[in-house]
Design an enzyme around this catalytic site. Structure first.
Site, PDB file in Angstrom:
ATOM      1  N   SER A   1       5.809   1.041  -4.968  1.00  0.00           N
ATOM      2  CA  SER A   1       4.472   0.189  -5.210  1.00  0.00           C
ATOM      3  C   SER A   1       3.658   0.964  -4.100  1.00  0.00           C
ATOM      4  O   SER A   1       3.832   1.347  -3.188  1.00  0.00           O
ATOM      5  CB  SER A   1       4.638  -1.227  -5.097  1.00  0.00           C
ATOM      6  OG  SER A   1       4.812  -1.639  -3.587  1.00  0.00           O
ATOM      7  N   LYS A   2       2.194   0.123  -4.110  1.00  0.00           N
ATOM      8  CA  LYS A   2       1.044   0.791  -3.412  1.00  0.00           C
ATOM      9  C   LYS A   2       1.450   0.713  -1.955  1.00  0.00           C
ATOM     10  O   LYS A   2       0.998   1.434  -1.289  1.00  0.00           O
ATOM     11  CB  LYS A   2      -0.058   0.163  -3.757  1.00  0.00           C
ATOM     12  CG  LYS A   2      -0.949   0.760  -4.817  1.00  0.00           C
ATOM     13  CD  LYS A   2      -2.270   0.024  -4.954  1.00  0.00           C
ATOM     14  CE  LYS A   2      -2.756   0.032  -6.410  1.00  0.00           C
ATOM     15  NZ  LYS A   2      -2.217  -0.763  -7.293  1.00  0.00           N
TER      16      LYS A   2
END
Length: 479
Positions: A255-256
């Site tokens: 994820s980011k």
RNA sequence: GGCUCCAUCGUCUAGGGGUUAGGACACCAGAUUUUCAUUCUGGCAGCCGGGGUUCGAAUCCCCGUGGAGCUACCA
């Protein structure tokens, strides 16, 4: 055998994510391998979060990687439209819901979010798994009609079959079973009339005659819900294959917070699409002969779901970089120049073209290609060719040249002056050879001062290339 | 918490009863290279634990443990 139809169904709620891209890649590979059709369906039923900007990001990302879509938005096809928002406007989901309503397999629910939250909270304090209470099922026909007439907001829920073991065969993982009693009566149509994910997915996959559903492992727990829908709708069930997750360094879903996760970011960071394609194909899949560097066509020919692994794979940028370097080094002079040009700053590009012909520009880039892992590395390696006279002076003044250095430089200058015509790489080699003979010095004692004096740098491209590109005139000035 | 999935070098993986457990990245060393880099050669490093089944388990079964995913009127 019916021809293979694989769909890739992203929701346009963010830039194309690497995990999503890998799903697209494997789906595409599977379709290609079987001469099947690769379908793109946009799942934009979340009106709040969907944006057409992100839809473009998906199109671009797929195109950049070379995953050509045969059916999808903007392309039409027999099963159009390919955006769920458009399919909803056509009343497709409503019709399917009506059908289930009629068969009493679905029902209206007027419960408010507060009521539902309270139910859930109660279940939690009692330590039992939450499933919807079904209190809406107790409503009489009249009550429902009245509420409907009064315009009360409602959703349509699916009535889960009681105590049933739902089993499906996953192509990658084998049989997987769930207890229907543990699955809540999920929402089919939301109060704004749009379909929920599971409903839209099942309705469309059957409508589009999808034969293989290839998606991330995070969808395994959705599968039983879709299975009961296929059953209720009386349609054929596609084959399922759940791909392993792509993980960050801490082994949680990428994820980011792990850094760059969108395809655009990698493109902008100077990765070649061929390299990303190749690297991603090895995340959860391996070739039968252990080869790693393969062309698109080779991967396509070798790809099977049987060789897809079950466990999650950490995304390793270091290996991606290495592979990108391999692909950069495969590029010929002109292709390299074309690839690298967008990554050179305007200023550098200007000084480059001011000083060198287009041909020489290609030579320059080619001379530093071994140093490149990503295209964005280029700037730092070509400064030696375009430093201003002042920059050069500054660098050289900081250096100290010994007596033998001066002797070597004097000889070099002498050879340059007597050389008729320009200075080719071969000329440089010959002159260097001559100086070696004349002085009897070791290579380091000869080459080092020449590199330093001529370029101002202690390291850089091979001397013959570097010096011939810098040019005789400049070298005479500098020595 | 419940449900589900997963488990071979640090990382990506091969291997699916008998292998010196193979490859790739990274790392280390050497060679080539005037230099950085590239390239080449070599090295380090792994079957989560415990029980079974078996003449023989990394491989099959069970139980642990660990990790992950899902648990919405998101997809």
């Amino acid at each position: 055998m019916a021809s293979v139809r694989v769909r890739f169904a992203p929701s346009p709620t963010g830039n194309l994510h690497l995990g999503t891209l890998r799903t697209a890649l494997f789906s595409w590979l599977y379709a290609q391998h079987h001469q099947g059709v690769f379908v793109l369906r946009i799942e934009d039923t979340d009106l709040q979060r969907s944006e057409s900007y992100y839809e473009h990001s998906i199109f671009e990302g797929l195109a950049w990687l070379g995953l050509d879509v045969e059916e999808g938005p903007e392309l039409d096809g027999v099963y159009a439209p390919y955006r769920q928002s458009e399919r909803a406007a056509l009343g497709l989901y409503q019709a399917a819901a009506d059908q289930l309503l009629e068969k009493k397999m679905a029902y209206y629910c007027f419960c408010t979010t507060e009521e539902l939250a309270a139910e859930r909270a109660l279940a939690e304090t009692e330590g039992r798994p939450y499933v919807y209470s079904r209190k809406a099922l107790e409503l009489s026909e009249e009550e429902i009609a009245a509420k409907l007439a009064a315009g009360e907001p409602y959703v349509i829920r699916f009535k889960m079959p009681a105590n049933q073991i739902i089993t499906f065969h996953d192509v990658i993982r084998g049989d997987i079973s769930f207890d229907s009693a543990l699955i809540s009566d999920f929402v089919l149509l939301k109060s704004d009339g749009t379909p929920s994910y599971n409903f839209a997915c099942a309705v469309d996959d059957s409508a589009m005659e999808i034969t293989h559903v290839i998606r991330g492992e995070d969808h395994i727990s959705n599968t039983p819900k879709q299975l009961v829908l296929y059953d209720a709708l009386g349609v054929t069930v596609p084959a399922f294959a759940h791909l392993p997750m792509i993980l960050g360094p801490d082994k949680s879903k990428l994820s980011k917070r792990h850094g760059a996760t969108s395809v655009t970011e990698y493109r902008e960071a100077g990765y070649l699409p061929e390299a990303l394609f190749n690297y991603m194909s090895l995340l959860g899949w391996s070739s039968p002969d252990a080869r790693e560097i393969m062309t698109r066509d080779e991967i396509k020919a070798l790809f099977t779901l049987e060789r897809v692994s079950k466990s999650g794979a950490v995304f390793d940028v270091v290996k991606l970089k290495w592979m990108n370097g391999q692909y950069i080094r495969k590029l010929d002079k002109t292709a390299l120049w074309d690839a690298v040009k967008p990554f050179i700053s305007e200023g550098t590009l200007a000084s480059l073209s001011a000083r060198y012909s287009p041909d020489v520009c290609e030579d320059i880039i080619f001379s530093v290609r071994d140093n490149l892992d990503v295209l964005t590395d280029i700037e730092q390696y070509i400064s030696v060719y375009i430093d201003s006279a002042d920059t050069y002076k500054e660098k050289v003044l900081a250096l100290e040249f010994s007596e033998s250095d001066r002797q070597v430089l004097a000889l070099f200058l002498e050879h340059l002056r007597t050389l008729p015509g320009g200075l080719s790489p071969v000329d440089v080699d010959r002159i260097l050879e001559l100086i070696l003979e004349q002085t009897g010095f070791g290579k380091g004692k000869v080459f080092k001062p020449i590199r330093l004096a001529c370029s101002g740098y202690p390291s850089g491209p091979h001397l013959p290339e570097l010096l011939s590109i810098l040019g005789k005139d400049l070298l005479i000035q500098r020595c």
